[in-house]
Design an enzyme around this catalytic site. Structure first.
Site, short mmCIF file in Angstrom:
data_model
loop_
_atom_site.label_atom_id
_atom_site.label_comp_id
_atom_site.label_asym_id
_atom_site.label_seq_id
_atom_site.Cartn_x
_atom_site.Cartn_y
_atom_site.Cartn_z
N ASP A 35 0.74 -1.27 -0.04
CA ASP A 35 -0.04 -0.08 0.07
C ASP A 35 0.83 1.40 -0.09
O ASP A 35 1.39 1.68 1.01
CB ASP A 35 -0.99 -0.07 1.10
CG ASP A 35 -1.78 1.19 1.39
OD1 ASP A 35 -2.23 1.56 2.62
OD2 ASP A 35 -2.05 1.90 0.17
N ASP A 219 -1.85 5.42 -5.49
CA ASP A 219 -2.14 4.88 -4.46
C ASP A 219 -2.46 3.28 -4.61
O ASP A 219 -3.53 2.94 -5.07
CB ASP A 219 -3.23 5.50 -3.41
CG ASP A 219 -3.52 4.55 -2.31
OD1 ASP A 219 -4.51 4.99 -1.49
OD2 ASP A 219 -2.76 3.46 -1.93
C1 LIG Z 1 -3.09 5.94 8.01
C2 LIG Z 1 -2.66 6.95 7.18
C3 LIG Z 1 -1.24 7.35 7.56
C4 LIG Z 1 -2.70 6.49 5.77
C5 LIG Z 1 -4.15 6.23 5.24
N1 LIG Z 1 -4.24 5.63 4.03
C6 LIG Z 1 -5.43 5.16 3.56
O1 LIG Z 1 -6.38 5.18 4.16
C7 LIG Z 1 -5.30 4.83 2.10
C8 LIG Z 1 -4.89 3.58 1.75
O2 LIG Z 1 -4.41 3.38 0.53
C9 LIG Z 1 -6.08 2.41 2.27
C10 LIG Z 1 -5.38 1.08 2.29
C11 LIG Z 1 -6.62 0.02 2.19
C12 LIG Z 1 -7.04 -0.15 3.64
C13 LIG Z 1 -8.07 -1.23 3.68
C14 LIG Z 1 -7.49 -2.61 3.53
C15 LIG Z 1 -7.11 -2.53 2.11
C16 LIG Z 1 -6.18 -1.43 1.84
N2 LIG Z 1 -6.91 2.68 1.08
C17 LIG Z 1 -8.39 2.98 1.43
O3 LIG Z 1 -8.82 3.04 2.54
C18 LIG Z 1 -9.22 2.68 0.24
C19 LIG Z 1 -10.04 1.54 0.26
C20 LIG Z 1 -9.73 0.68 -0.74
O4 LIG Z 1 -10.14 1.28 -1.97
C21 LIG Z 1 -10.78 -0.55 -0.72
C22 LIG Z 1 -9.51 -1.65 -0.45
C23 LIG Z 1 -10.77 -2.90 -0.11
C24 LIG Z 1 -10.90 -3.76 -1.24
C25 LIG Z 1 -11.41 -5.02 -0.91
C26 LIG Z 1 -11.64 -5.26 0.41
C27 LIG Z 1 -11.36 -4.67 1.51
C28 LIG Z 1 -10.91 -3.50 1.16
N3 LIG Z 1 -11.37 -0.83 -1.83
C29 LIG Z 1 -12.88 -0.51 -2.04
O5 LIG Z 1 -13.54 -0.05 -1.12
O6 LIG Z 1 -13.17 -1.03 -3.40
C30 LIG Z 1 -14.40 -0.87 -3.51
C31 LIG Z 1 -14.87 0.72 -3.52
C32 LIG Z 1 -14.57 -1.20 -5.11
C33 LIG Z 1 -15.40 -1.93 -2.85
C34 LIG Z 1 -4.97 7.43 5.51
O7 LIG Z 1 -5.10 8.36 4.42
O8 LIG Z 1 -5.87 7.65 6.60
#
Ligand SMILES: CC(C)C[C@H](NC(=O)C[C@H](O)[C@H](CC1CCCCC1)NC(=O)CC[C@H](O)[C@H](Cc1ccccc1)NC(=O)OC(C)(C)C)C(=O)O
Length: 329
Positions: A35, A219
């Site tokens: 990630d 990302d």
């Molecule tokens: C903690 C911080 C320092 C950084 C933190 N970074 C992020 O939130 C972005 C980061 O890339 C995070 C990393 C993801 C967290 C959840 C598990 C998978 C990785 N991205 C995210 O939080 C974005 C979530 C994803 O896009 C999900 C991933 C997913 C897919 C299938 C099943 C479960 C989850 N996809 C998803 O929801 O896909 C759909 C809409 C088609 C259902 C923030 O900005 O808060």
């Protein structure tokens, strides 16, 4: 020295990409989600409640002769999709694609949210963002790539994510044969922990690029391409059956639609995402209504070039030169 690891889509929608990582001695191999949008390496472990851990591969520090507790350190993370996890910290040897970091902070989960419990295809994350984003306290830890950078042939890694086929994360070298086009470079802004950059314009359906710049992040941990409403509308105005679906919380359309491509400029190059990459998946098994890979970033406050965009390119995350490279695949 270099490293090269294969990565595979987690499901038919390319929702996540799974890469095998070896932790400890003897090696314990876990399927993890790389990630670039976060900066913590955390895993399901022997410390994760049994009820939450079932179906996941677990890291057991007690079974690793090289594991050491980082006493007093804890971590807690909430992601953009509102999922969360927290726990304590060990150091251990972590090997990715044949390259080993001897003393890597491995964050062990003592708590995981429901989404992680249910997402049994992954057993944690490898954060490849900038160290400033690490959530360990009292002393933030370095990412695996940050620890590896000085020993790699070059302080960079590439992501080659593919639709429904095996791709790769390469560390310390660029395999230009993975791309058709020239690599265009643009400055990366790591100040927020993300790989931030500015695209120089966009176009729909192969038209000439306009000059509307788009600032966002590259990302690998976000499935979708999330852009401002004006761009999303400009795209879906070309899709007859497109409409916003409240229950799906996004734009949907007839799966039979012949979607236009979407292009963006970066580093003097044009990256074109083909129409079929912009049809993410049927809204449910067998449905003739499909969910768009391009959706609005309006309620997030940041534009995200997620997997839908990354699949169209070979992307170079160049820490040494603080820049991002993009080449058409
Ligand atoms: C903690 C911080 C320092 C950084 C933190 N970074 C992020 O939130 C972005 C980061 O890339 C995070 C990393 C993801 C967290 C959840 C598990 C998978 C990785 N991205 C995210 O939080 C974005 C979530 C994803 O896009 C999900 C991933 C997913 C897919 C299938 C099943 C479960 C989850 N996809 C998803 O929801 O896909 C759909 C809409 C088609 C259902 C923030 O900005 O808060």
């Amino acid at each position: 020295q270099t490293g090269s690891a294969n990565t595979n889509p987690s499901d038919s929608a390319d929702d996540e990409y799974i890469t095998s990582v070896s932790i400890g001695t003897p090696a314990q191999v876990l399927p993890l989600d790389f990630d670039t949008g976060s900066s913590d390496l955390w895993v399901f472990s022997s410390e994760t409640p049994k009820s939450s851990a079932s179906g996941h591969t677990l890291y057991s520090p007690s079974k690793s002769s090289t594991a050491k507790k980082l006493s007093g350190s804890t971590w807690s993370i909430e992601y953009g999709d509102k999922s969360s996890s927290s726990g304590d910290v060990y150091t251990d040897v972590v090997t990715i694609g044949g390259f080993s970091v001897k003393t890597q902070a491995v964050e062990s989960a003592t708590k995981v949210s429901t989404q992680f419990v249910q997402d049994t295809v992954i057993s944690g994350l490898v954060g490849l963002g900038f160290d400033v984003g690490n959530q360990v306290s009292p002393r933030p830890q370095k990412t695996w790539f940050s620890n590896a950078a000085n020993s790699l042939a070059e302080p960079l890694f590439t992501a080659d994510l593919r639709h429904q086929e095996t791709g790769s994360y390469n560390f310390g070298f660029i395999d230009t044969s993975l791309a058709k086009g020239t690599i265009g470079y643009t400055p990366a802004d790591g100040s927020e922990g993300y790989w931030g950059f500015t695209a120089t314009g966009y176009s729909v359906g192969g038209a000439k690029l306009n000059r509307n710049s788009i600032t966002g992040i590259a990302d690998t941990g976000t499935t979708l391409l999330l852009l401002p409403d004006n761009i999303v509308d400009a795209y879906y105005n070309n899709v007859e059956s497109a409409q916003y679906d409240d229950s799906q919380e996004g734009v949907v359309f007839d799966c039979s639609e012949d979607l236009p491509s979407f292009s963006f400029g970066v580093g003097g190059q044009t990256i074109t995402i083909s129409g079929d990459l912009l049809n993410l998946t049927p809204i449910e098994e067998g449905s003739s209504t499909c969910f768009g890979g391009l959706q609005s970033s309006a309620d997030i406050g940041i534009n995200i070039f997620g997997d839908v965009a990354l699949k169209a390119a070979l992307v170079v995350f160049d820490l040494g030169n603080e820049r991002l490279g993009w080449a058409q695949k």
